[in-house]
Design an enzyme around this catalytic site. Structure first.
Site, short mmCIF file in Angstrom:
data_model
loop_
_atom_site.label_atom_id
_atom_site.label_comp_id
_atom_site.label_asym_id
_atom_site.label_seq_id
_atom_site.Cartn_x
_atom_site.Cartn_y
_atom_site.Cartn_z
N SER A 1 -1.87 -6.04 -5.76
CA SER A 1 -1.65 -4.68 -5.28
C SER A 1 -0.44 -4.67 -4.35
O SER A 1 0.15 -5.72 -4.06
CB SER A 1 -2.89 -4.17 -4.53
OG SER A 1 -3.10 -4.94 -3.35
N LYS A 2 -0.10 -3.48 -3.86
CA LYS A 2 1.06 -3.35 -2.99
C LYS A 2 0.92 -4.15 -1.70
O LYS A 2 1.90 -4.59 -1.11
CB LYS A 2 1.32 -1.88 -2.67
CG LYS A 2 1.87 -1.09 -3.85
CD LYS A 2 2.22 0.33 -3.45
CE LYS A 2 2.82 1.09 -4.64
NZ LYS A 2 3.17 2.49 -4.27
N ARG A 3 -0.33 -4.34 -1.26
CA ARG A 3 -0.50 -5.09 -0.01
C ARG A 3 -0.12 -6.56 -0.16
O ARG A 3 0.10 -7.27 0.81
CB ARG A 3 -1.93 -4.96 0.51
CG ARG A 3 -2.99 -5.61 -0.36
CD ARG A 3 -4.39 -5.27 0.13
NE ARG A 3 -5.43 -5.78 -0.74
CZ ARG A 3 -5.95 -6.98 -0.63
NH1 ARG A 3 -5.54 -7.81 0.33
NH2 ARG A 3 -6.90 -7.38 -1.46
#
Length: 487
Positions: free
Chosen positions: A249-251
């Site tokens: 994910s973006k994290r």
């Protein structure tokens, strides 16, 4: 089927291309180049409801940035464009009609309301959801004006087998697979029908795609059989997970490939890094140029297990590639980012910019740092520095001692015939002892005077780039500031 390897990258323009999507494209491209085959780009734009404006341009821009050229397609302005499924609708409709005529598909008139009730009842009964084949054996037209979908008749018994180059033989129970939609009521095909027809028509020999499509493959195998087509070879690529082994994910740093470009990662870094997400040359080799990757790429070295995306490794690798650039190449690539962060740099000639960038090439991990951290370079290009006079007074110093140190430095440097690095250091290093200061104390106040900040590239190299006139003018200004500080 042709003996020549033919592979395709078939993205859907429902969003910007992410890491996993581009990794799939890269593996296909590397395999085609290794085998002397063809790499085809096909935009699967049949899901009109989810179409994202600008997504096609982002996909193609990402491929071009990474150097992934494709080998055929409609010609436009002397170059190949990609194929678009939306331009082949008649072909898919004809295929659907052929399947209906052969008894392999049927028209379904079930309304959305009925399908919703069916799923709700299945969920309440805690049984797997799926179409209940209401229209399979009794095709009853619905209300006037209702356009049916076309569904495939999956076998109700037995198993569907296929061989996957990465996972070996795979089998699915047919009874667990529902009669999926081939043609939607708007006349557009689903992924299942369109990609089977296209892969056949384009003579695709190998279908390399993400692991998430593994469960759809038995449907596709049955479709190939019903259409009388020879299926391609399948290879389902491992998932990409974050360092904590959760879904990427973006994290974890996973963003659009265009974002990586805008952040200042080099394309050669991204090709190297993405190639190692599920493939390896050996147990130790990390840095490989694209030529070496192509020469050694093989499907038997693709892992079955998930690949781990590590943004820290990407940053390390990008820094390594940046340091390996010649100064001229680094200057060419870095200058757009530099001028975005420090617009004043545009007024300086290439030789001056090049000499300034030479001092920070070793420190930069991403070219975007030049834009996002203007403090790295702005003192080279600003005419006037803005800083607090108190910043000149370092640890263990006071205003009077700082002014004395700067004045003594100015006196020494004014008498210096040249302004070379070695000459400055030989002149100023003994000065610290003469003033009863540690070298760090003297050089610290000089650094603030000539750069306006306490951290910069090596002091004497920085002063040499600035030149004698500018460096001395800044020291004079710093002396003036200390007088104001004392008043």
């Amino acid at each position: 089927m042709t003996d020549k390897v033919r592979v395709r990258y078939a993205p859907s323009p429902t969003g910007y291309p992410h890491v996993g999507n581009i990794r799939t494209a890269l593996f296909n491209w590397l395999f085609a180049r290794n085998q002397g085959g063809s790499f085809i780009v096909r935009i699967e734009d049949t899901d009109q409801a989810r179409y994202v404006e600008g997504a096609v341009e982002a996909i193609l821009d990402g491929l071009r940035w990474l150097g992934m050229d494709w080998d055929e397609g409609p010609e436009k302005n002397g170059a190949f464009g990609p194929y678009f499924q939306s331009q082949r609708l008649d072909r898919y409709r004809a295929a659907a009609e052929k399947l209906i005529a052969g008894g392999h598909a049927y028209r379904c008139y079930c309304s959305s309301a009925r399908l919703d009730q069916m799923r709700a009842a299945q969920e309440a009964a805690k049984i797997p959801t799926g179409y209940d084949r209401h229209c399979r054996d009794k095709c009853e037209p619905g209300p006037e004006g209702v356009t049916p979908v076309v569904r495939f008749k999956m076998p109700l018994e037995g198993r569907t087998y296929f061989n996957d180059l990465i996972r070996g033989e795979v089998a699915f129970e047919n009874a667990l697979l529902d009669d999926f939609v081939l043609l939607k009521s708007d006349g557009f095909p689903t992924y299942h029908l369109a990609n089977i027809v296209d892969d056949h028509d384009m003579a695709i020999t190998h279908v390399m795609r993400a692991e998430e499509w593994l469960s759809s493959t038995p449907k596709h195998v049955q479709l190939y059989k019903a259409m009388g087509y020879e299926p391609p070879v399948f290879a389902h690529l491992p998932m990409i997970l974050g360092p904590d082994r959760s879904k990427l994910s973006k994290r974890h740093g996973a963003v659009s490939i265009i974002d990586y470009k805008n952040q200042g990662y080099l394309p050669e870094t991204m090709v190297n890094f993405l190639a190692l997400l599920g493939w390896s040359l050996d147990a130790t080799t990390e840095i490989m140029d694209v030529k070496k990757v192509i020469e050694n790429f093989s499907l038997d070295r693709i892992s079955k297990t998930a690949a781990i995306f590590n943004i820290e490794k990407l940053d390390w690798m990008n820094g390594s590639y940046i340091r390996a650039l010649s100064l001229d190449e680094f200057t060419d690539r870095a200058r757009p980012f530099l001028e975005a962060g420090v617009p004043e740099a545009a007024a300086y000639d290439r030789d001056y910019v090049k000499s300034a960038l030479a001092l920070i090439q070793e420190r930069v991990k991403k070219l975007g740092e030049l834009r996002d951290q203007p403090e790295l370079t702005r003192f080279f290009f600003y005419q006037n520095l803005e800083y607090h006079a108190a910043d000149l007074v370092g640890k263990g110093m006071n205003t009077a001692l700082t002014r004395q140190a700067l004045q003594a430095t100015l006196d020494r440097l004014e008498k210096l015939e040249g302004f070379g690095i070695e000459a400055m250091e030989n002149d100023l290093r003994p000065l610290a002892a003469e003033l009863g200061l540690k070298p760090g104390q003297l050089f610290g106040c000089i650094r603030v005077a000539v750069t306006g900040q306490s951290v910069s590239p090596p002091l004497f190299q920085t002063m040499a780039v600035l030149g004698k006139d500018r460096a001395l003018a800044r020291i004079r200004e710093a002396i003036r500031k200390t007088r104001e500080l004392a008043e």
